[in-house]
Design a protein around this motif. Structure first.
Motif, short mmCIF file in Angstrom:
data_model
loop_
_atom_site.label_atom_id
_atom_site.label_comp_id
_atom_site.label_asym_id
_atom_site.label_seq_id
_atom_site.Cartn_x
_atom_site.Cartn_y
_atom_site.Cartn_z
N VAL A 92 0.83 -1.20 0.00
CA VAL A 92 0.00 0.00 0.00
C VAL A 92 0.87 1.26 0.00
O VAL A 92 0.58 2.21 -0.72
N VAL A 93 1.93 1.25 0.79
CA VAL A 93 2.81 2.43 0.82
C VAL A 93 3.46 2.65 -0.54
O VAL A 93 3.56 3.80 -1.01
N LEU A 94 3.86 1.59 -1.21
CA LEU A 94 4.42 1.73 -2.56
C LEU A 94 3.38 2.33 -3.50
O LEU A 94 3.70 3.19 -4.34
N ASP A 95 2.13 1.91 -3.36
CA ASP A 95 1.06 2.49 -4.18
C ASP A 95 0.89 3.97 -3.88
O ASP A 95 0.72 4.79 -4.79
N TYR A 96 0.92 4.33 -2.60
CA TYR A 96 0.81 5.74 -2.21
C TYR A 96 1.89 6.58 -2.89
O TYR A 96 1.62 7.63 -3.50
N LEU A 97 3.13 6.13 -2.74
CA LEU A 97 4.25 6.90 -3.26
C LEU A 97 4.20 6.98 -4.78
O LEU A 97 4.47 8.04 -5.36
N ALA A 98 3.87 5.89 -5.42
CA ALA A 98 3.79 5.88 -6.88
C ALA A 98 2.70 6.80 -7.39
O ALA A 98 2.83 7.41 -8.45
N ALA A 99 1.61 6.91 -6.63
CA ALA A 99 0.50 7.76 -7.04
C ALA A 99 0.77 9.24 -6.82
O ALA A 99 0.02 10.08 -7.32
N GLY A 100 1.82 9.55 -6.05
CA GLY A 100 2.19 10.95 -5.89
C GLY A 100 2.21 11.48 -4.48
O GLY A 100 2.51 12.66 -4.26
N LEU A 101 1.89 10.65 -3.48
CA LEU A 101 2.01 11.14 -2.10
C LEU A 101 3.49 11.31 -1.76
O LEU A 101 4.30 10.41 -1.99
N ASP A 102 3.82 12.46 -1.20
CA ASP A 102 5.21 12.82 -0.89
C ASP A 102 5.39 12.79 0.62
O ASP A 102 4.76 13.57 1.34
N PRO A 103 6.23 11.90 1.15
CA PRO A 103 6.40 11.82 2.60
C PRO A 103 6.98 13.07 3.22
O PRO A 103 6.94 13.23 4.45
#
Length: 353
Positions: A92-103
């Motif tokens: 899920v975190v990989l999906d978040y990051l790939a979709a554009g969420l920036d930590p």
């Protein structure tokens, strides 16, 4: 003549505790703090992308402080075996990051990493009668979907959600119109706590989402457990195979009629979202080409739309440490906020020396 839905929508939007993304962006977005999240039951799919992820990325882009909780403790509300939970969180975190969420701009953490959230749940439970939980629509819907006996965790699920929101002093919670009653319990908990112990919590507002509902390839709600989802991590061949098998109907001419032809309408919506068009325009273009032409168009559009995301995801997945680092940073940030909230609550309740 307005329909019941039109009347309900107008009434909802007139409520002071309900805002839209347009309302947020019309003012100062930096004054808000959004709390949202997911249960990590598997990798995310295109329904998540067009439904929730796109909104989160938009909020982030406009400077809205966004906190995302991966509710790993809540996975066991409706299943005996949580499966490979760390693996699911990673996906899920990989999906978040790939979709554009920036930590650097969005805080991402897991339930299990922030103990103060669960400590806050205890005083909150004292504010909610069991009868009120019994008739909560969230509890009823989750129990019906699971088909299992009602557990204590599921019964108190809405209070756990309230703890998620209030632990970080979230001011906005993204919901669909059908979920507005669910957020009301969080507002109720905040209000009752303040009345009993003094003002600590502001009552959060609902960020009303107009995100489209993307159905699965069988015309039902898209869900990995139903086998009808198109995962973000899938490759082009798997996406094409899923769409070739998607349910349609016997009519040759393609029209956009969501009520009468939900499966065809869903494919039109998916193709439109992927290509930046309207479903009506796409239906007119396909016309008498039939389901085969429609599926080919949707496949090409969706594969092209997802290609950059999938390339980013593959690159991120090669770094063994990226997810660990994102979650560690998120847990540190969320823990600092929740610990401070818990300390304030204990003072208000006179639990400290």
């Amino acid at each position: 003549m307005p329909t019941d839905l039109d009347v309900r929508t107008a009434r909802d939007l007139a409520r002071p505790d309900v805002v839209t993304l347009e309302d947020v962006l019309a003012g100062d977005p930096t004054t808000y703090r959004v709390l949202t999240g997911d249960r990590p039951t598997g990798a995310l799919h295109v329904g998540h992308l067009f439904g929730t992820l796109a909104t989160r990325v938009a909020l982030q882009r406009h400077g809205v402080e966004t906190i995302v909780v991966l509710a790993d403790y809540q996975v066991i509300t409706d299943r005996d075996d949580p499966g490979d939970l760390p693996g699911a969180v990673r996906e899920v975190v990989l999906d978040y990051l790939a979709a554009g969420l920036d930590p650097d701009a969005t805080t991402i953490f897991t339930h299990s990493a922030v103990p103060a959230v669960h400590q806050l749940m205890l005083p909150f439970l004292s504010l909610v009668p069991v009868a009120e939980l019994d008739r909560n629509p969230t509890v009823k819907a989750e129990q019906a979907a699971s088909g299992r006996a009602l557990s204590g965790l599921l019964l108190t699920y809405p209070v756990h959600q309230a703890a998620d929101v209030l632990s970080v002093h979230g001011t906005l919670v993204p919901v669909g119109r059908d979920q507005l009653p669910h957020l009301e319990l969080t507002r109720t908990v905040a209000r009752r706590f303040n009345r009993r112990y003094g003002h600590v919590f502001d009552e959060p507002s609902a960020l009303l989402s107009d995100a489209p509902l993307v159905l699965g390839t069988d015309g039902a709600k898209m869900s990995k457990s139903r086998g009808n989802a198109i995962e973000l991590r899938a490759d082009a061949d798997a996406t094409a195979a899923a769409l070739r098998a998607a349910r349609t109907d016997a009519e040759r001419t393609i029209t956009y009629e969501p009520e009468r032809r939900p499966e065809v309408a869903n494919l039109l919506l998916l193709g439109a979202l992927a290509s930046g068009r309207t479903p009506q325009d796409l239906a007119e273009e396909v016309g008498d080409g039939g389901a085969g032409a429609l599926k080919r168009y949707v496949t090409d559009a969706l594969v092209a739309h997802l290609a950059p995301l999938r390339a980013r995801r593959a690159q991120l997945a090669r770094d063994r440490h990226v997810v660990t680092e994102v979650l560690a940073r998120g847990a540190e940030r969320a823990t600092a906020i929740a610990d401070a909230t818990l300390a304030t609550v204990r003072v208000a309740m006179r639990q400290t020396a």
